[in-house]
Each structure stands twice: as C-alpha cells, then as structure tokens.
Design an enzyme around this catalytic site. Structure first.
Site, PDB file in Angstrom:
ATOM      1  N   GLY A  82       0.824  -1.202   0.000  1.00 23.62           N
ATOM      2  CA  GLY A  82       0.000   0.000   0.000  1.00 23.62           C
ATOM      3  C   GLY A  82       0.860   1.254   0.000  1.00 23.62           C
ATOM      4  O   GLY A  82       2.027   1.223   0.399  1.00 23.62           O
ATOM      5  N   ASP A  83       0.258   2.338  -0.455  1.00 19.71           N
ATOM      6  CA  ASP A  83       0.920   3.626  -0.392  1.00 19.71           C
ATOM      7  C   ASP A  83      -0.144   4.709  -0.264  1.00 19.71           C
ATOM      8  O   ASP A  83      -1.238   4.569  -0.824  1.00 19.71           O
ATOM      9  CB  ASP A  83       1.774   3.886  -1.627  1.00 19.71           C
ATOM     10  CG  ASP A  83       2.724   5.064  -1.414  1.00 19.71           C
ATOM     11  OD1 ASP A  83       3.841   4.825  -0.918  1.00 19.71           O
ATOM     12  OD2 ASP A  83       2.336   6.200  -1.714  1.00 19.71           O
ATOM     13  N   SER A  84       0.176   5.777   0.450  1.00 18.60           N
ATOM     14  CA  SER A  84      -0.793   6.840   0.692  1.00 18.60           C
ATOM     15  C   SER A  84      -0.193   8.212   0.424  1.00 18.60           C
ATOM     16  O   SER A  84       0.997   8.444   0.689  1.00 18.60           O
ATOM     17  CB  SER A  84      -1.291   6.791   2.149  1.00 18.60           C
ATOM     18  OG  SER A  84      -1.922   5.567   2.425  1.00 18.60           O
TER      19      SER A  84
END
Length: 241
Positions: A82-84
């Site tokens: 994941g990445d935000s």
C-alpha cells in the site's frame, strides 16, 4: 497453508492487518518512492496505485529469487502493498520528513478539506510443483531425505490493484499546539504530515469515507481484491481472539 506478506514497514498497516486477524510476514520493499514520484504523469490517486504496485513487485521478485524460510510451509502467499498520499489543491503531499516542511504543509492545509488517497496492490503466489526427487525417498544412496519445504519456490498467479480515497477536513491547531506536534516528530513520517491514530488525531475535524484508507490500508478494498482472485478472506486469518 496461506501466508500473508506485508510489503511495508508501516506500523499502522501492520496493526490494521493484525486487528483484522492477520499476522503478516514483513518484507520491506526498499523501493525508491521519490524516483517514481518524480517521473510520474497522472493523478495523485493513480500515483498511489503505481507506488503500491512497485512495492509489491519488488517484494515478489525477492520471494521468487529466494524464498524466505518464514514462507517455506506455505502453499499460497498473498502479498499486500500500500501507499498513501494527501492531495490538496491538486498536489500530492507525502511524508514531509522535516520540521520546516511540516510547517509549510500545515500552513496550507489547516482548516481545509483534503483528499487522502491510498493505493493497494495484492498479489497471489502459488507454490510450483516439485520437479526434484520425491520427499518420500532419499535422493541417492547415502543422501538425506529431501524436504520440499527446504526448496520452496513460487510463481506469480495474479496481481491486482485498486485505490480508495477519503475526504479529510483538517483542523486548525494553535501555534503552540503545532509546535508541540512537530516536536513529537510524528508528522515527519506520515503522508500529508498527519495521522489519525496518533497525536495528530486531535487535529482532524471530520472524515467522509473509510477511516482505514486514512490509516493507509483499507481492509474492504484488500478483501475485494483477494476475493476477486478466488480466495476466501477468512482463510487469511491467523490470529485467534
């Protein structure tokens, strides 16, 4: 047996999985995020998806090249990455890393609506058939029995990505409060210089959407990806309550 690999060193993502019944193996991707960001053309949301896929593929390559001992007993490995990024005024705001940059971010976003985007990539790796000598008999006279878990190898069966977004109304901390928040160094290491599961939670006035997206990993999105790839979500559970 299914093993879950989290391609991230994020404590919040690990906590989300553990609270959801999954105790992941942690393999950090070591992807150069800045290099991807600098060369990317597209929306902020699409960038988070590109980053999550890059992280997943980096970890997949490591597993395929040399399977960690922690995965030797697995028939299936599920890799989650994941990445935000926080989007404000059409621009991506990642981890500020310094006090100076944190002040710049907060001077812009305080009292404003923003969008927190989280990209998710899920991959399924399946054990390849053993082509060497059967584990039921020695390889040759005088040799030890072959244990298939000692040479576990996998192949990529499927990989899918999806992003989610949550609207975030940023609060307006006083100068003294912001000084104190910066002194904790918490905002240096989180997207948009804030997080709702720490000191920064007091400075977020409202959310419109999935709060897990803001924390960096939306379980409903991950479950959808896992289910679409033919797996049963409860089969990933490893922790008993």
């Amino acid at each position: 047996m299914i093993r879950v690999v989290l391609a991230s060193q994020s404590p919040s993502r690990r906590t989300i999985l553990r609270d959801g019944g999954i105790d992941p193996v942690i393999i950090v991707s070591e992807v150069d995020e800045r290099a991807i960001e600098d060369g990317f053309i597209g929306s902020v949301g699409d960038l988070t998806t590109a980053l999550s896929e890059a992280k997943a593929r980096a970890v997949i390559d490591r597993i395929l090249a040399s399977t960690p001992p922690t995965l030797h007993d697995a028939d299936t490995v599920v890799v989650i990455a994941g990445d935000s990024l926080l989007e404000f005024d059409g621009q991506a705001i990642g981890k500020p890393e310094t006090a100076e940059r944190t002040r710049e971010v907060w001077s812009a976003i305080a009292g404003q609506w923003t969008q927190l985007h989280s990209g998710h990539t899920v991959a399924v790796l399946s054990r390849t058939p053993q082509s060497n000598v059967s584990a039921d008999r020695p390889e040759a006279e005088g040799h030890d029995r072959v244990d298939p878990t000692d040479s576990a190898t996998f192949e990529l069966s499927d990989l899918r990505s999806k992003r989610s977004a949550t609207s975030v109304l940023i609060g307006s901390p006083t100068a003294a409060e912001l000084d104190a928040y910066i002194a904790t160094e918490e905002p240096f290491h989180v997207a948009g210089a804030l997080t709702i599961d720490g000191y920064g939670g007091a400075f977020v006035d409202r959310l419109d959407g999935d709060h897990l997206t803001v924390l960096g990993l939306s379980l409903p999105v991950v479950r959808e990806l896992v289910t679409d790839m033919g797996l049963l979500w409860p089969d990933l559970w490893t922790l008993q309550r």
